[in-house]
Design an enzyme around this catalytic site. Structure first.
Site, PDB file in Angstrom:
ATOM      1  CB  ALA A  14       1.809  10.118 -15.066  1.00 16.74           C
ATOM      2  CE1 TYR A 151       3.233   3.519   0.127  1.00 18.78           C
ATOM      3  CE2 TYR A 151       2.952   4.162   2.515  1.00 18.78           C
ATOM      4  CZ  TYR A 151       3.161   4.492   1.242  1.00 18.78           C
ATOM      5  OH  TYR A 151       3.312   5.912   0.855  1.00 18.78           O
TER       6      TYR A 151
END
Ligand SMILES: NC(=O)C1=CN([C@@H]2O[C@H](COP(=O)(O)OP(=O)(O)OC[C@H]3O[C@@H](n4cnc5c(N)ncnc54)[C@H](O)[C@@H]3O)[C@@H](O)[C@H]2O)C=CC1
Ligand SMILES: CCCCCC(=O)/C=C/C=C\C/C=C\C/C=C\CCCC(=O)O
Length: 265
Positions: A14, A151
């Site tokens: 997106a 992460y």
């Protein structure tokens, strides 16, 4: 592989890097189905890209790739639209050091699931047409990073998983190429992150190393797709040095079990 006429499934398209990759692929004549958890933005991106490239070449399907059923349904939608998927880009990722389970589920879990779905569909020894799997890691998957250990761990997992499959003795029969992308910091919403340790480290890091455009990194993804002989590639992309393949060797230092991974360029 030449993207012209090929079919692509991509996660997290997106905005940000995912959208940048979709746009490059469309400009080179590929057809793309992308999924995203952000439905409003996904629909808006689909509409803008359909206006520019045509209503029959780009499609959005809402899906949270941390959810097994939704992820499988999105991949299945690409297969039913295009009949075959030639290129799979596992791009969706988040950075949130307060929620390690979610980070691992999206950044590592969904990359593994997406890769296995693509492998099963593409593998030539089971009737598929072969293909390319591009897994988006990060420079953080090659280094250590005290600002975002979770992460960092998730991106190390992506590289370990992808390069291990690339070394599979069956790889030539599967005819599926496995590649990792390892960009340095780039200009996307992820860089606005607040949920890291020692945010001052980020400021300092960006001052020293700069920030890349999405377009520069999306170009590097086209290189991964187009270079035919790069199975197992780890492509590092930085502002100062551009896109460079890391050459990874596993070195047996003592002939017994003292294995060391050595990277050169
Ligand atoms: N921005 C940076 O500096 C760097 C980013 N990366 C990696 O690049 C990839 C893309 O990140 P950016 O474009 O920077 O971030 P972004 O935040 O701009 O875009 C990520 C997209 O993934 C979607 N997404 C997140 N969770 C999802 C889920 N569960 N299911 C489906 N879609 C989901 C988001 O809605 C968003 O559209 C990530 O894997 C990230 O770790 C790697 C190196 C540097
Ligand atoms: C090493 C930073 C590049 C990692 C790129 C990435 O995948 C996502 C970046 C998004 C936001 C930045 C978050 C954390 C990085 C913070 C500090 C880096 C300090 C590393 C160092 O000094 O070695």
């Amino acid at each position: 592989m030449d993207p012209q006429g090929k079919s692509v499934f991509l996660t997290g398209g997106a905005q940000g890097l995912g959208r940048g990759i979709v746009e490059k692929l469309l400009s080179l004549g590929a057809k793309v189905l992308f999924c995203d958890v952000d439905v409003e933005r996904g629909k808006a991106t689909e509409s803008e890209l359909q206006t520019q490239y045509g209503a029959d070449v780009v499609f959005f399907h809402p899906a949270d790739v941390s959810d097994d059923e939704q992820h499988k349904a999105a991949f299945g939608m690409a297969v039913s639209k295009f009949e075959t998927v030639d290129i799979c880009v596992n791009n969706a990722g988040i950075l949130n050091e307060s929620n390690w389970e979610k980070v691992m589920a999206i950044n590592a879990g969904a990359v593994i699931r997406g890769s296995l779905l693509a492998l099963e569909h593409m593998r030539r020894d089971r009737g598929g047409r072969g293909g390319v799997i591009i897994n988006v890691a990060s420079i953080a998957g090659l280094n250590v990073n005290p600002a975002c250990p979770t992460y960092c761990a998730s991106k190390h997992a992506v590289i370990g998983f992808t390069t291990s499959w690339a070394m599979s003795p069956g790889q030539k029969d599967h005819a599926v190429r496995w590649c990792c992308l390892c960009p340095d910091a780039m200009e996307t919403s992820m860089l606005k992150v607040t949920d890291i340790h020692y945010p001052e480290m980020l400021e300092e890091y960006l001052k020293d190393n700069g920030v890349m455009s999405v377009s520069q990194v999306a170009d590097a993804v086209m290189k991964l797709i187009q270079d035919p002989d790069n199975n197992g590639a780890i492509l590092e992309v930085t502002l100062k040095k551009g896109a460079r393949y890391r050459r990874r060797q596993v070195v047996d230092r003592d002939g017994v079990n003292d294995l060391v991974i050595m990277d050169t360029y």
